[in-house]
Structure formats: structure tokens, C-alpha cells
Write a protein that holds these residues in place. Structure first.
Motif, PDB file in Angstrom:
ATOM      1  N   LEU A 189       2.916 -65.572   7.560  1.00  0.00           N
ATOM      2  CA  LEU A 189       3.094 -65.932   8.963  1.00  0.00           C
ATOM      3  C   LEU A 189       2.325 -64.990   9.881  1.00  0.00           C
ATOM      4  O   LEU A 189       1.692 -65.424  10.854  1.00  0.00           O
ATOM      5  N   ALA A 190       2.385 -63.693   9.584  1.00  0.00           N
ATOM      6  CA  ALA A 190       1.695 -62.712  10.418  1.00  0.00           C
ATOM      7  C   ALA A 190       0.185 -62.917  10.374  1.00  0.00           C
ATOM      8  O   ALA A 190      -0.494 -62.910  11.420  1.00  0.00           O
ATOM      9  N   LEU A 191      -0.371 -63.113   9.179  1.00  0.00           N
ATOM     10  CA  LEU A 191      -1.815 -63.287   9.055  1.00  0.00           C
ATOM     11  C   LEU A 191      -2.273 -64.603   9.672  1.00  0.00           C
ATOM     12  O   LEU A 191      -3.311 -64.651  10.349  1.00  0.00           O
ATOM     13  N   LEU A 192      -1.497 -65.665   9.461  1.00  0.00           N
ATOM     14  CA  LEU A 192      -1.862 -66.954  10.046  1.00  0.00           C
ATOM     15  C   LEU A 192      -1.829 -66.880  11.569  1.00  0.00           C
ATOM     16  O   LEU A 192      -2.721 -67.387  12.256  1.00  0.00           O
ATOM     17  N   GLY A 193      -0.796 -66.226  12.104  1.00  0.00           N
ATOM     18  CA  GLY A 193      -0.712 -66.072  13.549  1.00  0.00           C
ATOM     19  C   GLY A 193      -1.850 -65.236  14.103  1.00  0.00           C
ATOM     20  O   GLY A 193      -2.391 -65.533  15.182  1.00  0.00           O
ATOM     21  N   THR A 194      -2.242 -64.195  13.359  1.00  0.00           N
ATOM     22  CA  THR A 194      -3.340 -63.337  13.811  1.00  0.00           C
ATOM     23  C   THR A 194      -4.654 -64.098  13.880  1.00  0.00           C
ATOM     24  O   THR A 194      -5.384 -64.044  14.885  1.00  0.00           O
ATOM     25  N   VAL A 195      -4.964 -64.828  12.815  1.00  0.00           N
ATOM     26  CA  VAL A 195      -6.223 -65.575  12.776  1.00  0.00           C
ATOM     27  C   VAL A 195      -6.227 -66.687  13.820  1.00  0.00           C
ATOM     28  O   VAL A 195      -7.214 -66.889  14.544  1.00  0.00           O
ATOM     29  N   THR A 196      -5.111 -67.417  13.933  1.00  0.00           N
ATOM     30  CA  THR A 196      -5.038 -68.510  14.906  1.00  0.00           C
ATOM     31  C   THR A 196      -5.166 -67.989  16.335  1.00  0.00           C
ATOM     32  O   THR A 196      -5.896 -68.546  17.161  1.00  0.00           O
ATOM     33  N   GLY A 197      -4.449 -66.900  16.628  1.00  0.00           N
ATOM     34  CA  GLY A 197      -4.525 -66.325  17.969  1.00  0.00           C
ATOM     35  C   GLY A 197      -5.909 -65.801  18.292  1.00  0.00           C
ATOM     36  O   GLY A 197      -6.403 -65.962  19.424  1.00  0.00           O
ATOM     37  N   THR A 198      -6.557 -65.167  17.323  1.00  0.00           N
ATOM     38  CA  THR A 198      -7.902 -64.642  17.541  1.00  0.00           C
ATOM     39  C   THR A 198      -8.899 -65.762  17.786  1.00  0.00           C
ATOM     40  O   THR A 198      -9.755 -65.686  18.673  1.00  0.00           O
ATOM     41  N   PHE A 199      -8.785 -66.831  16.993  1.00  0.00           N
ATOM     42  CA  PHE A 199      -9.693 -67.964  17.158  1.00  0.00           C
ATOM     43  C   PHE A 199      -9.481 -68.629  18.518  1.00  0.00           C
ATOM     44  O   PHE A 199     -10.449 -68.986  19.209  1.00  0.00           O
ATOM     45  N   ALA A 200      -8.220 -68.786  18.932  1.00  0.00           N
ATOM     46  CA  ALA A 200      -7.934 -69.383  20.235  1.00  0.00           C
ATOM     47  C   ALA A 200      -8.483 -68.510  21.368  1.00  0.00           C
ATOM     48  O   ALA A 200      -9.039 -69.022  22.353  1.00  0.00           O
ATOM     49  N   SER A 201      -8.338 -67.182  21.238  1.00  0.00           N
ATOM     50  CA  SER A 201      -8.865 -66.270  22.245  1.00  0.00           C
ATOM     51  C   SER A 201     -10.384 -66.365  22.334  1.00  0.00           C
ATOM     52  O   SER A 201     -10.956 -66.349  23.430  1.00  0.00           O
ATOM     53  N   TRP A 202     -11.035 -66.475  21.185  1.00  0.00           N
ATOM     54  CA  TRP A 202     -12.491 -66.608  21.168  1.00  0.00           C
ATOM     55  C   TRP A 202     -12.937 -67.900  21.859  1.00  0.00           C
ATOM     56  O   TRP A 202     -13.889 -67.911  22.647  1.00  0.00           O
ATOM     57  N   LEU A 203     -12.222 -69.003  21.600  1.00  0.00           N
ATOM     58  CA  LEU A 203     -12.563 -70.267  22.243  1.00  0.00           C
ATOM     59  C   LEU A 203     -12.408 -70.174  23.767  1.00  0.00           C
ATOM     60  O   LEU A 203     -13.245 -70.672  24.526  1.00  0.00           O
ATOM     61  N   LEU A 204     -11.335 -69.533  24.219  1.00  0.00           N
ATOM     62  CA  LEU A 204     -11.120 -69.379  25.654  1.00  0.00           C
ATOM     63  C   LEU A 204     -12.248 -68.573  26.289  1.00  0.00           C
ATOM     64  O   LEU A 204     -12.708 -68.902  27.396  1.00  0.00           O
ATOM     65  N   GLN A 205     -12.694 -67.528  25.599  1.00  0.00           N
ATOM     66  CA  GLN A 205     -13.796 -66.726  26.140  1.00  0.00           C
ATOM     67  C   GLN A 205     -15.089 -67.537  26.200  1.00  0.00           C
ATOM     68  O   GLN A 205     -15.862 -67.428  27.160  1.00  0.00           O
ATOM     69  N   VAL A 206     -15.324 -68.361  25.178  1.00  0.00           N
ATOM     70  CA  VAL A 206     -16.531 -69.195  25.176  1.00  0.00           C
ATOM     71  C   VAL A 206     -16.494 -70.187  26.329  1.00  0.00           C
ATOM     72  O   VAL A 206     -17.483 -70.365  27.058  1.00  0.00           O
ATOM     73  N   PHE A 207     -15.362 -70.843  26.515  1.00  0.00           N
ATOM     74  CA  PHE A 207     -15.258 -71.824  27.597  1.00  0.00           C
ATOM     75  C   PHE A 207     -15.375 -71.154  28.958  1.00  0.00           C
ATOM     76  O   PHE A 207     -15.993 -71.694  29.884  1.00  0.00           O
ATOM     77  N   ALA A 208     -14.754 -69.969  29.112  1.00  0.00           N
ATOM     78  CA  ALA A 208     -14.847 -69.248  30.386  1.00  0.00           C
ATOM     79  C   ALA A 208     -16.281 -68.830  30.668  1.00  0.00           C
ATOM     80  O   ALA A 208     -16.748 -68.896  31.817  1.00  0.00           O
ATOM     81  N   ARG A 209     -17.021 -68.411  29.627  1.00  0.00           N
ATOM     82  CA  ARG A 209     -18.422 -68.018  29.812  1.00  0.00           C
ATOM     83  C   ARG A 209     -19.269 -69.220  30.223  1.00  0.00           C
ATOM     84  O   ARG A 209     -20.160 -69.118  31.069  1.00  0.00           O
ATOM     85  N   GLU A 210     -18.980 -70.376  29.622  1.00  0.00           N
ATOM     86  CA  GLU A 210     -19.723 -71.583  29.985  1.00  0.00           C
ATOM     87  C   GLU A 210     -19.455 -71.983  31.437  1.00  0.00           C
ATOM     88  O   GLU A 210     -20.352 -72.413  32.153  1.00  0.00           O
ATOM     89  N   ASP A 211     -18.205 -71.836  31.871  1.00  0.00           N
ATOM     90  CA  ASP A 211     -17.868 -72.158  33.260  1.00  0.00           C
ATOM     91  C   ASP A 211     -18.586 -71.221  34.237  1.00  0.00           C
ATOM     92  O   ASP A 211     -19.031 -71.628  35.313  1.00  0.00           O
ATOM     93  N   ASP A 212     -18.686 -69.934  33.863  1.00  0.00           N
ATOM     94  CA  ASP A 212     -19.354 -68.969  34.726  1.00  0.00           C
ATOM     95  C   ASP A 212     -20.845 -69.250  34.841  1.00  0.00           C
ATOM     96  O   ASP A 212     -21.472 -69.003  35.894  1.00  0.00           O
ATOM     97  N   GLU A 213     -21.440 -69.764  33.754  1.00  0.00           N
ATOM     98  CA  GLU A 213     -22.878 -70.022  33.741  1.00  0.00           C
ATOM     99  C   GLU A 213     -23.242 -71.375  34.359  1.00  0.00           C
ATOM    100  O   GLU A 213     -24.416 -71.636  34.609  1.00  0.00           O
ATOM    101  N   ARG A 214     -22.256 -72.223  34.593  1.00  0.00           N
ATOM    102  CA  ARG A 214     -22.537 -73.560  35.129  1.00  0.00           C
ATOM    103  C   ARG A 214     -22.893 -73.451  36.613  1.00  0.00           C
ATOM    104  O   ARG A 214     -22.219 -72.733  37.368  1.00  0.00           O
TER     105      ARG A 214
END
Length: 218
Positions: A189-214
Motif C-alpha cells: 500500500l505504501a509503495l503503490l501510494g508513493t508511485v501513484t502520488g508521484t505520478f499524479a504530481s508530475w502530471l499536474l506539473q506538466v499541465f501547469a507548465r503547459e498552461d503557463d506557456e500557452r
């Protein structure tokens, strides 16, 4: 030379030896459990390697505790090291710690933070999963009415447990096996939560960067 400097030097000098001891511990444990045709001398050698690795961990823990000057606070602030010393299943984690230390020695890490978290989580999952499968197999395969009869069964059970699927086709039936299962469930559970949370955080940063560059108005 103050205690902090001595402690740092000790930790740097023992990182690689302890990582090697971790791998030797895991290899000796695997050979002792899986190689049923081993002679008594080879089994005794594997047992000696297991105890020797544990002795190295114990010496390292005591030395760092003495150099820290923190007494009981050291146990609380270094809880993972304490668990590694007590629980054999966690000793392969020293390899992950050594890998992280080697990355720090080379300056800036080559991987981004999110990638490092995923790599460390994957490495931890592999090492702990292999050690957990060995432990469950050792405990279960000779028990009357056992469903985990081969090492392959144990690996399948570990994969299902880490993935939080829990098919129920093979399950531990002994008290010790179920105790190990509880630990593996928590780790999964701990490892799955860590990987899922990290991946979600990375996606949010990518989308935020795209919004800033638009361009404005789009």
C-alpha cells in the motif's frame, strides 16, 4: 574532530560494505531456502553469512548511535535503521540507501525528483518482494494444507499482494506466514501510494507548465 564529522565519515565509509552485506544476506538466504539439495556444510556457510551480515548491521548501528550522542532520540529519528536491524526482511533496503548515497557523491542527481522516487520505489519493491516471497515460501510450503507449495506460488502471491488485488487462490495459513502477509500488505500500500502520488504530481506539473506557456486568450 567533532562527533558529527566522525559520524558522517563513518557513514560514507560503510555505505558500500553494508550494501554488499545486504546483497550477501539476500543471496545466502535465497540459496539456503531454495537449494534443497545443499549439503550440510553449504547450509552452515549460508547461515554464517546471514549472521555475519547481521553482525555488520549491528556494529554499524551501535557506532552511529554512539557517535550521534542522541541516545534514545537516535532510535526515534533513525527508525528505519532500527527496523532493518530487527527485521531481516528489510535488510535489502540498505542497497537502496547506498544507491542514493552514490548519486549524491556525483553531485546533482541525474534523474528528476519524480523519476528518483519511482526508481527507488521500484527497487524497494523488487528487493522486498523477493525477500518476502522467500520468507513466505519457507514458512508455508511444508505446512499441512498449504496452498503456497512452490516458490513460484510465493512470487505470485507477493505480486497479487503488492498490487492490492488479493485473488485468494494462494494464501498463507500459518500464524507467521500471516504476520509476514500483514507486513507485505502495508509495504504494498505504501509503495503503490508513493508511485501513484508521484505520478499524479508530475502530471499536474506538466499541465501547469503547459498552461503557463500557452499564449494569453487561448
Amino acid at each position: 574532530m567533532d562527533d558529527d564529522t566522525r559520524k558522517a565519515r563513518w557513514e560514507r565509509s560503510t555505505e558500500v560494505p553494508l550494501a554488499v552485506a545486504s546483497m550477501a544476506f539476500l543471496a545466502a538466504y535465497a540459496v539456503r531456502i531454495l537449494a534443497h539439495s545443499l549439503s550440510g556444510d553449504w547450509k552452515d556457510l549460508c547461515l554464517a553469512v546471514l549472521f555475519g551480515a547481521w553482525a555488520l548491521f549491528a556494529v554499524d548501528y551501535v557506532v552511529r548511535w554512539r557517535l550521534s550522542g542522541e541516545r534514545l532520540r537516535f532510535v526515534r529519528t533513525h527508525w528505519l535503521d532500527t527496523l532493518v536491524l530487527i527485521l531481516p526482511l528489510l535488510r535489502p533496503l540498505r542497497v537502496v540507501k547506498a544507491y542514493e548515497a552514490v548519486q549524491r557523491r556525483h553531485g546533482e542527481p541525474r534523474l528528476a525528483l519524480h523519476a528518483r522516487v519511482i526508481v527507488y520505489s521500484g527497487l524497494s519493491t523488487t528487493l522486498l518482494g523477493f525477500a518476502g516471497a522467500l520468507s513466505v515460501y519457507q514458512t508455508e510450503h511444508t505446512a499441512p494444507g498449504a496452498t503456497i507449495k512452490t516458490f513460484g506460488d510465493a512470487v505470485w502471491w507477493i505480486c497479487a499482494t503488492f498490487a492490492t488485488v488479493g485473488y485468494g487462490d494462494v494464501v498463507p495459513i500459518t500464524p507467521l506466514g500471516r504476520l509476514i502477509a500483514v507486513g507485505m500488505m502495508g509495504i504494498g500500500l505504501a509503495l503503490l501510494g508513493t508511485v501513484t502520488g508521484t505520478f499524479a504530481s508530475w502530471l499536474l506539473q506538466v499541465f501547469a507548465r503547459e498552461d503557463d506557456e500557452r499564449p494569453p486568450g487561448i
